[in-house]
Design a protein around this motif. Structure first.
Motif, PDB file in Angstrom:
ATOM      1  N   LYS A 136       8.044   5.308  14.049  1.00 33.30           N
ATOM      2  CA  LYS A 136       8.585   6.162  13.002  1.00 33.30           C
ATOM      3  C   LYS A 136       7.683   6.182  11.769  1.00 33.30           C
ATOM      4  N   ALA A 137       6.895   5.155  11.614  1.00 36.87           N
ATOM      5  CA  ALA A 137       5.993   5.124  10.467  1.00 36.87           C
ATOM      6  C   ALA A 137       4.717   5.913  10.763  1.00 36.87           C
ATOM      7  N   GLY A 138       4.671   6.552  11.921  1.00 38.36           N
ATOM      8  CA  GLY A 138       3.527   7.408  12.219  1.00 38.36           C
ATOM      9  C   GLY A 138       2.448   6.749  13.063  1.00 38.36           C
ATOM     10  N   TYR A 139       2.799   5.682  13.751  1.00 39.67           N
ATOM     11  CA  TYR A 139       1.804   5.000  14.587  1.00 39.67           C
ATOM     12  C   TYR A 139       2.077   5.241  16.062  1.00 39.67           C
ATOM     13  N   PHE A 176       7.267   1.079  14.089  1.00 37.65           N
ATOM     14  CA  PHE A 176       5.915   1.595  13.896  1.00 37.65           C
ATOM     15  C   PHE A 176       5.815   3.060  14.311  1.00 37.65           C
ATOM     16  N   ALA A 224       0.851  -1.174   0.000  1.00 42.86           N
ATOM     17  CA  ALA A 224       0.000   0.000   0.000  1.00 42.86           C
ATOM     18  C   ALA A 224       0.897   1.237   0.000  1.00 42.86           C
ATOM     19  N   PRO A 225       0.356   2.375  -0.418  1.00 44.78           N
ATOM     20  CA  PRO A 225       1.186   3.579  -0.439  1.00 44.78           C
ATOM     21  C   PRO A 225       1.668   3.959   0.959  1.00 44.78           C
ATOM     22  N   GLY A 226       2.730   4.695   1.036  1.00 47.75           N
ATOM     23  CA  GLY A 226       3.333   5.085   2.311  1.00 47.75           C
ATOM     24  C   GLY A 226       2.450   6.038   3.068  1.00 47.75           C
ATOM     25  N   PRO A 227       2.951   6.528   4.201  1.00 42.76           N
ATOM     26  CA  PRO A 227       2.154   7.446   5.004  1.00 42.76           C
ATOM     27  C   PRO A 227       1.740   8.626   4.139  1.00 42.76           C
ATOM     28  N   ASP A 228       0.511   9.002   4.184  1.00 46.06           N
ATOM     29  CA  ASP A 228       0.135  10.121   3.322  1.00 46.06           C
ATOM     30  C   ASP A 228      -0.143  11.356   4.158  1.00 46.06           C
ATOM     31  N   ALA A 229      -0.174  12.451   3.465  1.00 41.53           N
ATOM     32  CA  ALA A 229      -0.280  13.718   4.155  1.00 41.53           C
ATOM     33  C   ALA A 229      -1.737  14.005   4.511  1.00 41.53           C
ATOM     34  N   ARG A 277      -3.943   8.945  15.441  1.00 45.49           N
ATOM     35  CA  ARG A 277      -3.072   7.906  14.896  1.00 45.49           C
ATOM     36  C   ARG A 277      -3.591   6.526  15.265  1.00 45.49           C
ATOM     37  N   VAL A 282      -7.940   5.174   7.761  1.00 48.12           N
ATOM     38  CA  VAL A 282      -7.258   6.185   6.951  1.00 48.12           C
ATOM     39  C   VAL A 282      -8.246   6.669   5.890  1.00 48.12           C
TER      40      VAL A 282
END
Lengths: 854, 144
Positions: free
Chosen positions: B43-46, B41, B10-15, B21, B143
């Motif tokens: 660092k991946a925004g979780y 996790f 899936a696409p990376g973290p999106d804006a 979170r 998301v």
């Protein structure tokens, strides 16, 4: 004792008439299968070092057990096939198995039993031998390539030997246990007693001699003074023991043994004992390795914190410096100049606080150190120039990226102007801004994503900086410091700019290639196979690469970068990583290379890979001799097959593979085995075999070496005996051409569902880089022809099944061409671009041949 | 078990403008797994919490709900299947990913019967487990 099953079989065997060939052949096939399984398991374990995988200790134990089991069975299979006990091979197996078991049991089987290790040989791989501090200095010297003082380490093994001989090892353990049990009662007295015992113990004679000799040599027969530094297990690591152990400076060579004992004794000083008590480390036996290094005759010395601890300047590092030796600065007794510098290039000088430096510590030519007055004109001037500050800042940032921690770096500048790193340890105060706060995640969420989801993490980590696009064959000498390298293909030639670059992104590349290996060694975050990177990213654009998550963000994501420095645990320092790496030393290197050399013997098997290689070779040899000498047991007599190319091929026809009318000297016309026929045609017709391929302009690539190797390989004597076991539909082919090693196992012509080809290719005499390139080339060819391909290091395996017979025979034809083409290719693959050219050339050639054939 | 499909990520973290979170609880008695998954996790925004002790993890889920639970199967004390049963009883809409070094068809089947979202055999690639979490986010509408 009961006989193992395989021995019973041997006993049984001797009494029985010869075993039918079909039975032996079955055994042979099972050896091949097991051999494949072993090679794949080894490669699999190697992959886990890449940082891409999560694995735990259970995985390491389970893999080792499975591997040991398979290798044992492989050796047993060979015993059955050859009807020999193979004692030497079993012994080699036992030895390797034992070493692995010791590693797993956490008994750090010091891989080096030496008392002394020169600094030139030390890296973190030998952290158990050299202790943390000296291993770090070894990394700085041997991996990162910065200057450190010359020196050696007296190993932890030497410590154990000395303590054991003096009867103190047990005493120390008992004392520690007692203190832990009673909450530290009588600690002061116990510490004094232990230290006294260590100070007065007699060193083992061999050790004392080795230390004296090394010290004499290092000091240039007493001309130079030495420093003796503690390097205990765990020191400067998670448990820092900062400043608890002793270092002795300005020691004459003759006094090194005494200073050595002084440092050893500090392992049990009050503070250290108390620290261990409080940190609940009673169960772990401590050990002290000791570094001995030449004193640096410093003009200027000082310290550097890669993060200013005061917190006023978030993005600053701080340098303190003074004339002369560094001890007064570290002790905090000297007047020093203080500089605040930007952490990011160009490392702007924020402030310079110049103090009056009236005295300095210097080396005393008569031994030791002494304090001198600073010349009046030097007292109030900065003791570092702008250039020197810049060099220091860059060096420190490189160290920080490598160790993934904010650092406290001790350095010196010699009278001749060289920068020398004396030590680097984790900064105990964590910078304010480094705490892992929710905004780290927020920052990542809100940053614009440029690339995402495509690519393989060759080395994990986060890096930010300006993009620097590197074109094919472009000169790298002016690669800008602190940039992120972006290129179409990965290439080992990037190695030389890795110390300057913060990260690497390539459109195409493999995580097992040579470049990836170097990136891992230097810990440079690297993403390969990222697709449109060179098209998406612009020259000079500021980006942040998060190789762990396979994302590239626009701009500098500060929080992510800082977070990188406060990883609770650096993976490369974890027990799991280090243990797997240590275990693999007994597993994966291949040291038995040439079956024709004298050294190709079971006694010389040092790794499981060696054993697999040895067994495989012996099994193939055995099958050939068996067929030659026991014609009565083979259904079809073995023949030397007269081939157009010098293949040295012996054929064993199990059923219908050769024309029944053919005599002992069969040639290619007599072949009825369809897969063999196709592969030989591929070799012959496609014209791939010639030593000098025509269509490619090799120009300067055709070095004399290439010619020599090419000619040499064509010589029949080098080809040895190759073997094909065939039936009408079946081919099992083992070809050793030069140092290339190819196995083809194919069944074609039954029902479509039974059609299958297995192809394996490995070996070569050139360096690992070229072998990896060749592996990628072979893999690309196979993929083009629908094979499911795996590359592990320089071994390529390809499998294809259930295609119509006609199409499968075309694939066999292609394989013949490929085998011919690659045998003279190795030495020419001197760049990734050359690999690409050869790939295209091969496709064109095969396509052309195919057209004319049709 | 899902096959390894690194290229269909899936696409990376999106804006996104969404501030909430996705929360993840990680339970594995091998410290190395927690030590690596948690920062990964984060660092991946979780929002991630990790536990080595099943009892502690249990106490934590009794305090609050997590969107995703990642748990080992075979542990000292409480086994992963029991833990996931308790999580599911408390929060039926929490999705669970099982990670195990002892993957058998039987344990996989049993896990899925208990409502596990995904079953991942150790060792696994980091991107693979991230995939699993992202699929959960998508299916649960976490998301945009």
């Amino acid at each position: 004792m009961q006989l193992p099953v395989w021995m019973e079989c041997l006993v049984w065997w001797r009494k029985k008439p010869p075993v039918p060939f079909s039975v032996l052949f079955k055994k042979f096939k099972s050896i091949l299968e097991r051999n494949n399984a072993i090679l794949e398991l080894i490669a699999d374990m190697g992959d886990k070092l890449g940082g891409d995988y999560i694995y735990d200790r259970q995985y390491i134990f389970a893999s080792c057990e499975k591997l040991g089991d398979q290798v044992f069975k492989l050796v047993s299979d060979l015993s059955l096939l050859c009807q020999r006990k193979n004692v030497a091979l079993f012994n080699a197996f036992e030895g390797i198995q034992h070493q692995i078991a010791e590693e797993l049991a956490g008994r750090r089987t010091l891989s080096r039993t030496d008392h002394i290790l020169p600094l030139a040989e030390l890296t973190h791989d030998l952290v158990d031998e050299g202790g943390n501090k000296m291993a770090s200095i070894g990394d700085i010297r041997n991996i990162l390539g910065f200057a450190v003082p010359e020196g050696f380490v007296i190993t932890a093994g030497a410590y154990f030997e000395a303590m054991e001989q003096a009867g103190l090892r047990k005493l120390a353990a008992e004392t520690t246990r007692r203190l832990c049990g009673n909450g530290g009662q009588g600690l002061v007295e116990e510490a004094r007693r232990l230290r006294q015992a260590i100070l007065t113990m007699a060193l083992p004679k061999g050790l004392a001699r080795a230390v004296e000799q090394a010290a004499r040599h290092l000091s240039g027969n007493g001309r130079e003074m030495l420093a003796v530094r503690s390097s205990a297990w765990g020191e400067d690591g998670e448990a820092s023991f900062a400043g608890m152990y002793e270092s002795v400076l300005g020691v004459a060579a003759g006094d090194i043994p005494a200073a050595y004992q002084q440092v050893l004794a500090s392992l049990f000083c009050e503070e250290a004992l108390r620290y261990r008590l409080h940190r609940d480390q009673c169960g772990e036996e401590p050990a002290m390795a000791v570094g001995v290094m030449r004193m640096v005759d410093a003009a200027v010395s000082g310290g550097l914190y890669t993060y200013a601890p005061l917190g006023e300047q978030d993005q600053a590092m701080v340098v303190s410096a003074a004339w002369g030796l560094g001890k007064p600065i570290v002790d905090g007794t000297a007047e020093t100049d203080t500089f605040l510098l930007g952490r990011d290039p160009p490392h702007t000088l924020f402030s310079a606080d110049i103090s009056t430096k009236s005295s300095k510590l210097c080396l005393d030519p008569a031994g030791g150190t002494r304090t001198l007055d600073v010349a009046p004109e030097a007292r109030d001037v900065p003791c570092l120039t702008g250039d020197q500050l810049d060099r220091l800042a860059r060096t420190a940032m490189n160290l920080e990226r490598f160790f993934k921690r904010p650092l406290d770096v001790e350095w010196a500048i010699t009278t001749s102007g060289d920068l020398v790193i004396l030590q680097a340890r984790p900064l105990s105060i964590r910078p304010r801004a480094c705490a892992l706060r929710p905004d780290v995640a927020e920052a990542a969420r809100d940053a614009p994503v440029l690339l995402s989801g495509k690519g393989i993490t060759a080395m994990g980590g986060v890096a930010s900086g300006p993009v620097h696009l590197v074109g094919e064959g472009e000169d790298l000498s002016d690669f800008p410091y602190g940039a992120i390298l972006v290129a179409r293909h990965s290439s080992p030639r990037f190695a030389k700019v890795m110390p300057k670059c913060r990260g690497i992104i390539t459109d195409v590349g493999s995580a097992t290639g040579h470049m990836a290996t170097i990136a891992r060694e230097l810990r440079v975050p690297a993403l390969v196979g990222a697709g449109p990177a060179t098209r998406t990213l612009r020259q000079g654009q500021e980006i942040t690469l998060d190789a762990d998550h396979v994302v590239v963000y626009a701009g500098v994501v500060e929080a992510l970068c800082r977070n990188e420095l406060v990883r609770e645990d650096v993976f490369e320092e974890s027990w799991e990583y280090r243990t797997l790496k240590r275990v693999l030393r007994h597993v994966s290197p291949l040291t038995l290379l040439d079956p024709k050399s004298e050294a190709f013997r079971p006694e010389n098997c040092k790794t499981f890979h060696d054993i697999a290689r040895y067994v495989h070779q012996r099994a193939v040899d055995k099958l050939i001799t068996l067929a030659e000498t026991h014609q009565e047991i083979t259904k079809g007599a073995p023949r030397k097959l007269d081939t157009k190319l010098p293949l040295g091929l012996t054929v064993i026809d199990v059923e219908g593979g050769l024309d029944p009318a053919a005599g002992p000297g069969a040639d290619e016309k007599d072949i009825r085995c369809r897969p063999l026929k196709a592969i030989l045609e591929g070799m012959n017709i496609s014209g791939m075999w010639e030593t000098n391929p025509v269509a490619v302009d090799m120009g300067s690539f055709m070095s004399s070496l290439t010619r020599t190797v090419g000619a040499d390989m064509a010589h029949p004597a080098r080809l040895g005996r190759n073997l094909a076991v065939i039936s009408k539909e079946y081919l099992n082919l083992h070809l050793r051409l030069g140092y290339h090693f190819t196995v083809v196992d194919a069944f074609l012509g039954g029902s479509i569902n039974d059609n299958v080809i297995y192809f394996r290719f490995m070996g070569g005499v050139t360096d690992f880089t070229r072998r990896s390139r060749r592996a990628s080339l072979v893999a690309a060819v196979l993929e083009q022809f629908d094979f499911v391909v795996e590359i592990k290091g320089d071994m390529v395996t390809g499998r294809v099944k259930k295609h119509p017979t006609r199409a499968m025979l075309d694939k066999m034809f292609m394989l013949g061409g490929l085998i011919g083409y690659t045998r003279q290719l190795d030495a020419k693959l001197d760049s990734d671009e050359a690999g690409q050219r050869h790939l295209e050339h091969f496709f064109n050639r095969i396509a052309a041949v195919k057209e004319t054939r049709e | 078990m899902i096959p390894d499909t690194p290229d269909t990520r899936a696409p990376g973290p999106d804006a996104s403008t969404e501030r909430r979170r996705t929360s993840i609880l990680i339970l594995d008695d091998e410290p190395i797994v927690c030590k690596r998954l948690k920062p990964f996790f984060q660092k991946a925004g979780y929002e991630a919490e990790a536990f080595n002790q099943p009892a502690e993890a249990l106490a934590r889920v009794e305090e609050r709900r997590f969107d995703v639970v990642i748990t080992d199967l075979k542990m000292q004390g409480l086994d992963g299947l029991a833990f996931l049963g308790k999580v599911k009883a408390l929060y039926p809409d929490t999705d669970v990913i099982v990670i195990t070094g002892f993957a058998t068809l039987e344990t996989a089947r049993e896990s899925f019967r208990k409502g596990v979202f995904d079953f991942v055999a150790k060792p696994f690639k980091l991107t693979k487990i991230l995939d699993g979490v992202r699929r959960i986010e998508k299916e649960r509408g976490l998301v945009p």
